[in-house]
Enzyme design. Structure first.
Site, short mmCIF file in Angstrom:
data_model
loop_
_atom_site.label_atom_id
_atom_site.label_comp_id
_atom_site.label_asym_id
_atom_site.label_seq_id
_atom_site.Cartn_x
_atom_site.Cartn_y
_atom_site.Cartn_z
N TYR A 148 35.17 34.40 33.90
CA TYR A 148 34.29 35.17 34.78
C TYR A 148 34.04 34.44 36.10
O TYR A 148 34.31 33.26 36.24
CB TYR A 148 32.99 35.58 34.11
N GLU A 149 33.54 35.22 37.07
CA GLU A 149 33.34 34.74 38.44
C GLU A 149 34.65 34.27 39.08
O GLU A 149 34.66 33.43 39.98
CB GLU A 149 32.28 33.62 38.51
N GLY A 150 35.75 34.81 38.63
CA GLY A 150 37.06 34.46 39.18
C GLY A 150 37.81 33.55 38.24
O GLY A 150 37.41 32.42 38.00
#
Length: 530
Positions: free
Chosen positions: A422-424
């Site tokens: 998550y978050e990239g």
């Protein structure tokens, strides 16, 4: 290392970070005494309020009753206290009800909270990031209504980006906002929303991307604040489901449906993605702090267990602690160095981000912005990776005991696994570093990084700094090679992950020298005192 000892270790590393001294010279209200008081109080809060919830929440999980999410017992009170005591909004401007402290102090405290209960901190992290986002891009009336309540934990916020057919590929987002009778109405589905619904706050504001124009790609995406309720009535926001996940069981990951939900346009229409990055950057730094919190807890357990577990040695004599076995010592030292190097890296990045706002000289601020852009993908990805890797190594040290639920290591492992996603994802961080930071920006962040690292290492004894300097030289050569691939993008992208790893190796080598120099100083001081 207890929570209190972790706070002390963090304070010593903060004081050894050159950027912290510069922050103190620019802001006279930030001395070491303040940092020490805040860190130790944060440790107390994490240990007494958050940590008791962690295992129980993992086992209880979240449930859906009458279309609404119920979170684990105790989460609501802890979230409220986290806001009411000022922890949630430590670095939010005072005019909006925050403490106005530097990001550096918030970043020093965050791993303590993440160590206490990383699942609950998923809600605090997105709410804090929304405070900054709304304060920066919303009009005054919206900011004054929302930010103080978010800062106090009375209301909460989420980030809504992904859709069923558009995860990392934001150009394919389909949610649409239409201006009707003077109000924006949003329709669409969003997924992977941490704490997308819950019973911990009186109101939830969804920071949401939706398409307002006919342009294809990310152009035409606008940013909205969509309240879950307006005037006490549901605002066209409904829960489809919560995901059944490997870890983070206390954090409900929701799929939401928006049906003509009223939204408030944040900032300029059509520039939603650029504006949202103010929130995303903070959440990427938070991810690094999450990994650091779990790594800190895991290595502490491994070190303690290795001192108490008796195995091996001369059969004619009492068994010895496994900490005396060379292979166990090696594993402990590797895991501890990985953890403390990451701690130094998060503090270095946070001070750079602070000074990118505080430095009086505009040219220097521009350099620092370039440097923070360079360091952020490294701290995000390898901070997340350390949470999993150190937990995994700690399980190996404990042996069969570490594989059981009697110890929290298996939970740390499960909770940490998603953090490089998550978050990239790792791949996205690698692409960002190569294509945006090296190719598009001309490698300015790289230049500042190498300059600052070499200046810092020049003051260290040759024996400690020699290997780090060699690593920097090798990385600089590799960077020249990768920069030359700008006209061969497929070849460059194939090698982007290896380049990301090389960049972290260079950063970690620099930070490891700082950690080892501080450790040597502490040992020398202790010896003199004895």
């Amino acid at each position: 290392m207890s929570f209190s000892r972790q706070a002390t270790s963090t304070l010593e590393l903060l004081k050894a970070t050159p950027g912290w001294r510069r922050i103190q010279s620019v802001r006279g209200d930030c001395d070491d005494a303040l940092a020490e008081a805040v860190l130790h109080e944060a440790a107390r809060f994490a240990e007494t309020v958050l940590a008791p919830l962690n295992t129980a929440a993992d086992r209880q999980g979240c449930t859906v009753v009458d279309g609404r999410v119920l979170v684990p017992d105790g989460f609501g009170d802890a979230f409220s206290q986290h806001g009411a005591d000022g922890w949630l909004a430590m670095d939010v401007p005072e005019r909006f009800g925050g403490q106005g402290l530097p990001l550096s102090i918030q970043t020093a405290c965050a791993p303590l909270f993440e160590r206490g209960c990383v699942a609950l901190m998923m809600a605090s992290g997105s709410t804090r990031a929304a405070c900054h986002l709304i304060a920066e891009v919303a009009d005054d009336a919206v900011a004054k209504e929302w930010v103080p309540r978010l800062a106090r934990g009375e209301w909460a916020a989420t980030i809504c980006i992904s859709e069923p057919d558009a995860g990392s590929d934001l150009a394919r987002l389909r949610s649409r906002a239409v201006l009707r009778d003077g109000a924006w109405r949003i329709t669409g589905s969003k997924i992977w929303i941490s704490f997308g619904d819950h019973d911990m706050a009186g109101r939830i504001g969804h920071c949401l991307l939706a398409r307002t124009g006919e342009e294809i790609g990310t152009r035409g995406l606008s940013l909205f604040l969509v309240p879950d309720e307006i005037d006490g009535h549901r605002n066209g926001v409904s829960l489809d489901r919560i995901e059944e996940k490997m870890g983070l069981h206390g954090s409900p990951t929701c799929a939401l449906r928006f049906e003509a939900a009223r939204g408030i346009l944040l900032g300029e229409e059509g520039r939603g993605l650029a504006q949202l990055f103010a929130m995303i950057e903070l959440m990427r730094l938070q991810t690094g702090c999450q990994g650091l919190g779990l790594a800190s807890a895991a290595i502490d357990i491994a070190e303690s267990y290795a001192q108490e577990r008796l195995q091996g040695g001369d059969p004619a004599k009492p068994a010895i602690p496994i900490a005396r076995h060379p292979d166990i010592r090696r594993q402990l030292e590797e895991a501890r160095l990985r953890t403390e190097t990451l701690r130094a890296a998060t503090l270095e990045l946070a001070t750079v981000m602070d000074l990118a706002r505080l430095e009086p000289n505009e040219n220097l601020r521009a350099d620092l912005r370039a440097l923070s852009g360079w360091l952020l993908p490294l701290v995000k990805n390898f901070g997340a990776d350390a949470g999993f890797t150190v937990a995994n190594q700690a399980i190996q040290i404990l042996g069969g005991a570490g594989y059981t639920r009697e110890w929290p290591l298996e939970q740390y492992l499960r909770d940490a696994r998603v953090m490089t996603i998550y978050e990239g994802t790792t791949g996205m961080q690698a692409i960002d570093l190569l294509t945006r930071r090296l190719w598009r920006d001309g490698g300015r962040g790289l230049e500042v990084f190498l300059e600052r690292a070499r200046d810092d290492l020049a003051d260290c004894p040759a024996a400690k700094a020699g290997a780090a300097k060699a690593t920097l030289e090798a990385f600089e050569a590799e960077s020249r090679r990768m920069a030359a691939l700008v006209d061969q993008p497929e070849t460059g992208l194939w090698q982007a992950n290896a380049y990301l790893n090389a960049a972290w190796d260079a950063f970690a080598a620099w930070m490891a020298v700082r950690v080892e120099a501080l450790s040597a100083l502490q040992q020398s001081t202790a010896g003199e005192a004895a």
